[in-house]
Design an enzyme around this catalytic site. Structure first.
Site, PDB file in Angstrom:
ATOM      1  N   HIS A 181     -24.967  40.864  20.251  1.00 42.67           N
ATOM      2  CA  HIS A 181     -23.516  40.969  20.142  1.00 42.67           C
ATOM      3  C   HIS A 181     -23.002  42.002  21.144  1.00 42.67           C
ATOM      4  CE1 HIS A 181     -23.099  39.052  15.860  1.00 42.67           C
ATOM      5  NE2 HIS A 181     -23.798  38.320  16.701  1.00 42.67           N
TER       6      HIS A 181
ATOM      7  N   GLU B 177     -21.305  44.722  20.932  1.00 42.34           N
ATOM      8  CA  GLU B 177     -21.526  46.136  20.646  1.00 42.34           C
ATOM      9  C   GLU B 177     -22.932  46.572  21.043  1.00 42.34           C
ATOM     10  OE1 GLU B 177     -19.011  44.620  17.086  1.00 42.34           O
ATOM     11  OE2 GLU B 177     -20.341  43.800  18.636  1.00 42.34           O
TER      12      GLU B 177
ATOM     13  N   ALA C 156       4.688   4.879  24.934  1.00 44.32           N
ATOM     14  CA  ALA C 156       4.374   3.651  25.664  1.00 44.32           C
ATOM     15  C   ALA C 156       5.652   2.840  25.833  1.00 44.32           C
ATOM     16  CB  ALA C 156       3.320   2.831  24.914  1.00 44.32           C
TER      17      ALA C 156
ATOM     18  N   ARG D 114      -9.594  19.684  27.229  1.00 47.09           N
ATOM     19  CA  ARG D 114     -10.663  18.961  26.530  1.00 47.09           C
ATOM     20  C   ARG D 114     -11.999  19.675  26.703  1.00 47.09           C
ATOM     21  NH1 ARG D 114     -10.430  12.473  27.907  1.00 47.09           N
ATOM     22  NH2 ARG D 114      -8.540  11.906  26.724  1.00 47.09           N
TER      23      ARG D 114
ATOM     24  N   GLY E 214      -3.486   8.172  18.236  1.00 47.84           N
ATOM     25  CA  GLY E 214      -2.163   7.579  18.384  1.00 47.84           C
ATOM     26  C   GLY E 214      -1.162   8.176  17.414  1.00 47.84           C
TER      27      GLY E 214
END
Length: 390
Positions: free
Chosen positions: A100, A102, A215, A237, A322
């Site tokens: 980590h 630290e 669309a 993405r 959609g």
């Protein structure tokens, strides 16, 4: 459920070359630090650099962004100052199973000694963890290293990992919490939200004409948005753990759901492709190619799907379904962030980007806060979050 055999690449090191800017905690761009910014070297050309606590936290936040943007662990940076405020060690977390931040900073500061110099202060972007996982608890490491003071920004909401501040105080160490917490919370909002809510952070993305159509009347939609918007969407993405659509989108649009560069090649980091719904999908669909992993969740339960993804270590889901799926997420108040691309087109008709979300009157409208509005080519991009969310 179907799981493709291709391994999902973590790819954090490989994406470090995709530098798009320098993080500045006071800049407008800090509202969306999902990129891999160049990390400033505040100690460059010097043997030792004196830093205020504010400067040290800014440095720690910069360091944190060098870590992997995807995966189960948060991006964390740490800085160690001696009693004179001189920078003697720094580090960041490089991913699951590694030291980590630290511990990296402590080891850099120790320089072969067993204890830090008397009066040393650790500045960390996240409350030091208090549990043993693949590595030991950071709170214990700080205590054993002999640190005198710990300053951290974000509190750890995890059930197992939280409590580090209390452990440090019990050991007689001075602790300052919430230092520059607003900036740190925004930078780490994906991980913090997932840890708090026990589900992935959800980003809902859509592209539409300026009158809200996804669309034309004949169903054609390529391309509503411009090239700059599409490239931005692909970059985002690549920085998400998973991309989710419904079976309707998979069947009608046959999307590939990969993250591609401007030249058409694939980003090294590919999100897990997730399809939600109970309809069977033919094997020849492009979502089953070898460019990324694909997971089919045969359920109508969005809550159940998000819970399963969280259990699989998915912390950030990019929803690109959609209007039906998008509307369900919005209606259920499961969207943490909206990424909207508005193109300078008028289409009219009923092919809306989002459908009914159970808002009977204007008084019931779901209020959003705009975090960022800018132009991308000829399009307008809006980054927003629900009012009242973290």
């Amino acid at each position: 459920m179907k799981f493709q055999s291709r391994r999902l690449k973590s790819g954090w090191e490989k994406n470090l070359g995709l530098v798009v800017g320098v993080f500045n905690a006071n800049s407008a761009d800090s509202t969306f630090p999902f990129r891999y910014p160049e990390v400033l070297n505040t100690n460059k050309g010097r043997k030792m650099s004196k830093l205020s606590l504010d400067d040290a936290m800014t440095r720690a936040l910069e360091l944190a962004l060098k870590g992997p943007v995807t995966g189960v662990n948060p991006q964390v940076g740490a800085v160690i100052l001696n009693a004179d405020g001189e920078l003697i060690g720094e580090g960041y977390h490089k991913g699951s199973g590694t030291d980590h931040a630290e511990v990296v900073a402590i080891n850099a500061a120790l320089k072969g000694e067993t204890k830090l110099p008397h009066g040393s202060t650790a500045i960390v972007t996240l409350e030091p963890c208090n549990h043993t996982g693949k590595t030991g608890p950071c709170a214990k490491a700080l205590i054993e290293a002999g640190v005198s003071k710990v300053v951290f920004a974000s509190s750890d909401p995890g059930d197992q990992s939280s409590g580090g501040a209390e452990t440090l105080r019990d050991a007689g160490i001075e602790v300052i919490s919430g230092f520059h917490a607003d900036t740190a919370d925004q930078q780490s909002r994906v991980w913090l939200s997932a840890a708090k809510n026990k589900r992935p952070f959800v980003t809902l993305k859509w592209a539409s004409s300026v009158d809200g159509r996804a669309a034309a009347q004949d169903g054609s939609s390529k391309w509503i948005s411009g090239e700059s918007s599409r490239q931005d969407a692909h970059q985002r993405r690549s920085e998400a753990d998973a991309i989710l659509v419904g079976t309707g989108t998979a069947l009608i649009d046959d999307p590939e759901l990969t993250a591609r560069k401007l030249d058409g090649s694939l980003f090294e980091q590919q999100p897990l492709r997730v399809v939600l719904g109970e309809r069977d999908l033919p094997a020849e669909l492009r979502i089953f190619n070898d460019d990324a992993e694909t997971l089919i969740l045969k359920t109508q339960s969005i809550h159940g799907a998000l819970s399963e993804l969280y259990e699989k270590g998915i912390k950030h889901v990019f929803v690109e379904g959609g209007p039906t799926l998008a509307s369900r997420f919005v209606q259920m108040d499961l969207v943490d962030e909206f990424v909207i691309y508005l193109a300078p087109k008028l289409l009219g008709g009923d092919k809306l980007a989002i459908g009914s979300i159970d808002v009977p009157s204007i008084q019931d409208a779901k209020e959003l806060e705009f975090l960022e509005v800018k132009t991308l080519g000829s399009d307008i991009q809006i980054i927003a979050k629900p009012v009242g969310s973290v």
